[in-house]
Design a protein around this motif. Sequence first.
Motif, short mmCIF file in Angstrom:
data_model
loop_
_atom_site.label_atom_id
_atom_site.label_comp_id
_atom_site.label_asym_id
_atom_site.label_seq_id
_atom_site.Cartn_x
_atom_site.Cartn_y
_atom_site.Cartn_z
N ALA A 114 -6.05 4.20 -27.18
CA ALA A 114 -6.19 4.89 -28.48
C ALA A 114 -4.91 4.74 -29.30
N LYS A 115 -5.05 4.91 -30.58
CA LYS A 115 -3.91 5.02 -31.48
C LYS A 115 -3.69 6.51 -31.73
N LEU A 129 -10.99 15.11 -42.16
CA LEU A 129 -11.29 13.80 -41.58
C LEU A 129 -11.27 12.70 -42.64
N GLU A 130 -11.73 13.02 -43.83
CA GLU A 130 -11.70 12.02 -44.91
C GLU A 130 -10.27 11.65 -45.26
N PHE A 186 -8.41 7.95 -44.72
CA PHE A 186 -7.74 7.26 -45.83
C PHE A 186 -6.31 6.87 -45.44
N LYS A 187 -5.59 7.79 -44.79
CA LYS A 187 -4.20 7.53 -44.44
C LYS A 187 -4.06 6.51 -43.31
N LEU A 188 -5.05 6.48 -42.41
CA LEU A 188 -4.92 5.63 -41.23
C LEU A 188 -5.52 4.23 -41.40
N ARG A 189 -6.19 3.99 -42.53
CA ARG A 189 -6.99 2.78 -42.62
C ARG A 189 -6.18 1.49 -42.47
N PHE A 214 -8.44 -2.28 -36.53
CA PHE A 214 -9.90 -2.37 -36.55
C PHE A 214 -10.43 -1.52 -37.69
N ARG A 215 -11.71 -1.65 -37.96
CA ARG A 215 -12.33 -0.85 -39.03
C ARG A 215 -12.54 0.58 -38.55
#
Length: 338
Positions: free
Chosen positions: A108-109, A126-127, A131-134, A139-140
């Motif tokens: 995991a990250k 979660l949204e 957004f911050k982790l994308r 990976f997607r």
Amino acid sequence: MNALEPILKHVRRLEPEALLHLPPSFPPVAIEIDRADLRLVRIRPQKRERPAIEAFHVLSAPEDAAAASILKPGGGAGAELAKRLRDLFLQTGTKPGRVSLVLPDNLAKVSIVTLPEKPRTRKQLLELLRFKLRRSVPFRLEDAVLTASLLPGPGPEVGVLVAVMLRSVVEPYEAACEAAGGRPGLVDLCTPSLFNLLRRDLVAASAAGGDAALLNCTRGYFTLILVREGQVVFFRCKSYAGGDEAGRPEPLSVMARELASSLSYYQEKLSGAGIGTVFVRALDPGLDEVAPMLQRIGFGAVRAVEPAGLLAASTRLGPDDFLRAAPALGAAAGRTAA
């Protein structure tokens, strides 16, 4: 295949505790799966008392099993894993049912994300995290599962401990557990489960002057957690290049370099005034190699993770077995261990 299986599959994956913001329910049986071993711990729940172990057993992994990574499960995560899980249930006299699965940290990250204020809803949280982790994961995020926990603080900024894992990595482990008759009620990572077990000691150490640390050394990776006033302020997992196969770089020199870098970050970015105590679970390399290295770098007093004070008086478990059992024990005992 049962006609209701497609519907039941989705129902089993519902997480009512998460939807209702309730503490997770910890099954009394936990299985840690890593490259070296498969370890089962079954405890007898005891309110307001230390956990007592009813069963503990280890099965060694096949020598040719491939190492796992953040992009793929380990080579044993299939029919072979299901067979070994079935053997583990039989050999410990454990009735298959709801269990916790404890997976290696490096699948995991994990990171701590700072938000300007506390989101009003879990959906909004979660949204924001997606957004911050994308751009920080390979990976997607649409293909991943994400879990998050708000860290208490004075505010208005809020820290969030976040773990992201590919579905295609975690699902083979869940499928193998189900094929063996079990139901994965909770999936956690190794070092956070160990943190659960040691929470009380870490809180006490970080309140006694200076911050505290937890270092988990395994064959394939090591993880460092830093704790300040009882709260996690730093989490870093580092895999060894080349996985855990023969010919990997000297683990102690890799660990020394990376821990020195982490300590510099702690001092410069986290205003770290010093780490008073570092708790160490050292499977590979061993404590006799790790302890002098930590003191050379500048960590505080080294304290081995050991069973004294963490188990019910009726439990007999030697120090070596305890080291191997500790993460699964933390997952089975949950936060009642603290």
